[in-house]
Design a protein around this motif. Structure first.
Motif, PDB file in Angstrom:
ATOM      1  N   LEU A 210       0.832  -1.205   0.000  1.00  0.00           N
ATOM      2  CA  LEU A 210       0.000   0.000   0.000  1.00  0.00           C
ATOM      3  C   LEU A 210       0.868   1.257   0.000  1.00  0.00           C
ATOM      4  N   HIS A 211       1.943   1.238   0.750  1.00  0.00           N
ATOM      5  CA  HIS A 211       2.874   2.360   0.783  1.00  0.00           C
ATOM      6  C   HIS A 211       3.403   2.655  -0.617  1.00  0.00           C
ATOM      7  N   GLU A 212       3.775   1.606  -1.336  1.00  0.00           N
ATOM      8  CA  GLU A 212       4.319   1.765  -2.684  1.00  0.00           C
ATOM      9  C   GLU A 212       3.230   2.143  -3.694  1.00  0.00           C
ATOM     10  N   LEU A 213       2.067   1.512  -3.576  1.00  0.00           N
ATOM     11  CA  LEU A 213       0.972   1.801  -4.512  1.00  0.00           C
ATOM     12  C   LEU A 213       0.508   3.248  -4.411  1.00  0.00           C
TER      13      LEU A 213
ATOM     14  N   PHE B 235       7.578   3.781 -11.836  1.00  0.00           N
ATOM     15  CA  PHE B 235       7.983   2.468 -12.350  1.00  0.00           C
ATOM     16  C   PHE B 235       8.699   1.658 -11.279  1.00  0.00           C
ATOM     17  N   LYS B 236       9.583   2.305 -10.553  1.00  0.00           N
ATOM     18  CA  LYS B 236      10.323   1.618  -9.492  1.00  0.00           C
ATOM     19  C   LYS B 236       9.370   1.060  -8.443  1.00  0.00           C
TER      20      LYS B 236
ATOM     21  N   VAL C  57       5.964  -3.486  -6.101  1.00  0.00           N
ATOM     22  CA  VAL C  57       4.663  -4.083  -5.766  1.00  0.00           C
ATOM     23  C   VAL C  57       4.538  -5.470  -6.401  1.00  0.00           C
ATOM     24  N   SER C  58       4.945  -5.592  -7.655  1.00  0.00           N
ATOM     25  CA  SER C  58       4.884  -6.891  -8.337  1.00  0.00           C
ATOM     26  C   SER C  58       5.736  -7.922  -7.615  1.00  0.00           C
TER      27      SER C  58
END
Length: 293
Positions: free
Chosen positions: A77-80, A96-97, A102-103
């Protein structure tokens, strides 16, 4: 050696022994006045948060599996959220990073199901009565992830109404533009025609597929050199949904392996419900365009 000689034991470790190596490297060993590894990570709080309710040996596995998944979802969630913000600001390299991370988190969560799959049906049955109606279906972080990815469902706010703080977090994700919504708005800012119906709409409504949106992405994919960063965004979204599908699929197969077709503790049909979720497509036009290319 003189039989009356009594050598004083040496306090220095022999060269090459592990203790000697530690001393030679001058590792810090005294943490009475400084922050240790455990202090920084708050390990006392984390490692005392597992509180089995049953006498079953395998309940600890069940708890650790779900608690660690929640930690990974916190990072996801932090990254999204950050990635969505960067896309809204046209800062694609940063996004992109984060999307790649997330992936990778989703791949980690796929393998986490492998550990839970070592639990056999009798082992789960022994602890199931102690779970009450608690279920992963009620995870507010997972629901926030679903909403951030565009799978909006008003009914899924209800399980969090008993906690105003949690409801506020889930509702914020429910009402905000999703990752895909922001990607489409970016395409429009770059001069690629996107239907107005998909640029300013009620963000709480489930996403509806659009031929016009497919044409927008086709414009990108048919000329990747001209639209390289948008083309890369499309592939990052593809990677993300690919990983998300694998995560869902591994969840379904693990549940079927452990409980068969019993109803879930949260009241759903269990496997039947999870299989229906496999049919949800997050970024439909990015998958459809592959046929048209």
């Amino acid at each position: 050696m003189c039989p009356h000689h009594n050598p004083t034991p040496s306090t220095a470790a022999a060269p090459g022994l592990p203790e000697s190596i530690v001393h030679d490297e001058k590792a810090q060993l005294d943490f009475s006045k400084s922050m240790s590894y455990g202090d920084y990570l708050q390990l006392d709080a984390i490692l005392t948060a597992q509180k089995p309710l049953s006498p079953a040996h395998d309940e600890l596995l069940f708890i650790v599996q779900h608690q660690t998944s929640e930690l990974w979802m916190k990072l996801m969630l932090h990254e999204l959220r950050a990635a969505i913000g960067h896309i809204a600001q046209d800062e694609l390299q940063m996004a992109f990073k984060m999307l790649a991370r997330v992936s990778k988190i989703m791949e980690q969560l796929v393998h986490a199901w492998d550990v839970l799959a070592t639990m056999t049906p009798p082992e789960y049955t022994a602890m199931r009565p102690y779970l009450g109606q608690s279920s992963g279906f009620q995870s507010y972080q997972y629901r926030s992830i679903e909403f951030a990815l565009g799978n909006k469902n008003r009914a899924m706010l209800k399980p969090h109404e008993h906690r105003a703080d949690l409801l506020a977090q889930v509702q914020a994700a429910y009402e905000a533009p999703s990752l895909y919504d922001e990607a489409l708005r970016l395409l429009a800012r770059r001069g690629i025609p996107v239907p107005a119906s998909h640029l300013e709409r009620d963000w709480t409504q489930p996403y509806a597929e659009s031929d016009g949106v497919e044409q927008a992405w086709l414009a990108v994919y048919r000329n990747p050199k001209e639209h390289w960063d948008l083309y890369q965004l499309g592939e990052e979204l593809t990677d993300l949904e690919d990983a998300f599908r694998l995560w869902r699929f591994r969840h379904v197969t693990t549940v079927e392996r452990v409980i068969g077709f019993k109803r879930g503790t949260g009241g759903t049909g269990g496997v039947s419900y999870l299989r229906k979720m496999l049919d949800v497509v997050l970024f439909p036009e990015i998958w459809r365009l592959r046929t048209a290319l």
